[in-house]
Write a protein that holds these residues in place. Structure first.
Motif, mmCIF file in Angstrom:
data_model
loop_
_atom_site.group_PDB
_atom_site.id
_atom_site.type_symbol
_atom_site.label_atom_id
_atom_site.label_comp_id
_atom_site.label_asym_id
_atom_site.label_seq_id
_atom_site.Cartn_x
_atom_site.Cartn_y
_atom_site.Cartn_z
ATOM 1 N N LEU A 103 -0.753 2.277 8.265
ATOM 2 C CA LEU A 103 0.090 3.062 7.361
ATOM 3 C C LEU A 103 -0.172 2.532 5.963
ATOM 4 N N PRO A 104 0.085 3.302 4.884
ATOM 5 C CA PRO A 104 0.801 4.581 4.869
ATOM 6 C C PRO A 104 -0.028 5.749 5.390
ATOM 7 N N TYR A 161 0.850 -1.195 0.000
ATOM 8 C CA TYR A 161 0.000 0.000 0.000
ATOM 9 C C TYR A 161 0.891 1.252 0.000
ATOM 10 N N GLU A 201 -5.171 3.235 12.638
ATOM 11 C CA GLU A 201 -3.866 2.678 13.026
ATOM 12 C C GLU A 201 -3.159 1.975 11.868
#
Ligand SMILES: N[C@@H](CCC(=O)N[C@@H](CS(=O)(=O)O)C(=O)NCC(=O)O)C(=O)O
Length: 214
Positions: A51-52, A13, A49
């Motif tokens: 990422l990115p 991602y 919570e």
């Protein structure tokens, strides 16, 4: 001040966003984390919570990779990573939906396998892997129908970023899977993308998780 991208070394991602920022010539600081470890700062910026996360000059955050790409396309339209034709644009986004969904299924299956064997659900794992197999079949069909080096039109789009991000990660996450011999067109298309400058500099690598997750 430059923006900061919270990323993880294997993250497909995040790789989409890293390539998009580089293609658009946007300088950024890469902050590599393990989002599964308690030391991660990701939750300070993203209530989900995950990422990115793109952290802007005013410390506000843009998150969810497909949204970050949409946000970048709106704020920094040149060079475009989406075609101008609306149907081609929507198709490129559909390809990203399939690739992100394959990544999601792989993440679910990965953590299911981390549970004690007697707690693992075989039907649940099988369901996730069906999504990956179905996705590979669909990607190969699309790739075989393409005209040139890129999937949509004659230029790099988010469709290419999404497919390369998934396949690059899949190749290290499940190296013994036979997709490269089953789908030679898909392998050849992916190998061509991996030779591009900003794909070479964003190759995924495994991470070590310290804390228990499941
Ligand atoms: N839909 C999200 C998925 C992002 C995601 O799952 N990120 C993982 C890390 S990685 O799989 O990309 O390496 C994460 O932060 N997971 C932490 C969590 O889910 O709590 C996106 O597209 O950005």
């Amino acid at each position: 001040m430059v923006w900061t991208l919270i990323s993880a070394s294997p993250s497909p991602y995040a790789r989409k966003v890293r390539i998009a920022l580089a293609e658009k010539g946007i300088p950024f600081e890469l902050q590599t984390e393990v989002p599964w470890d308690q030391t991660t700062v990701t939750p300070q910026y993203n209530p989900l919570e995950k990422l990115p996360v793109l952290i802007l000059d005013d410390q506000t955050a843009v998150y969810e990779s497909h949204y970050i790409l949409e946000w970048l396309e709106a704020k920094h339209p040149e060079p475009a990573l989406l075609p101008s034709d609306i149907d081609d644009r929507l198709f490129a986004k559909k390809v990203e939906v399939v690739c992100d969904g394959m990544c999601d299924a792989m993440v679910i299956a990965f953590f299911e396998r981390l549970r004690e064997p007697e707690k693992q659900s075989e039907p649940w794992k099988a369901r996730q892997m069906r999504k990956v197999e179905g996705g590979l079949r669909q990607l190969n069909t699309w790739v075989e129908a393409r005209q040139g080096q890129y999937l949509v039109g004659d230029r790099l789009t988010i469709a290419d970023l999404a497919i390369a991000a998934f396949l690059g990660w899949f190749a290290i996450r499940w190296s013994e899977h036979p997709w490269q011999s089953t789908y030679p067109s898909l392998r050849q298309y992916w190998e061509g993308l991996e030779e591009l400058e900003h794909f070479k500099t964003t190759r995924p690598s495994p991470q070590t998780m310290k804390d228990q997750v499941v």
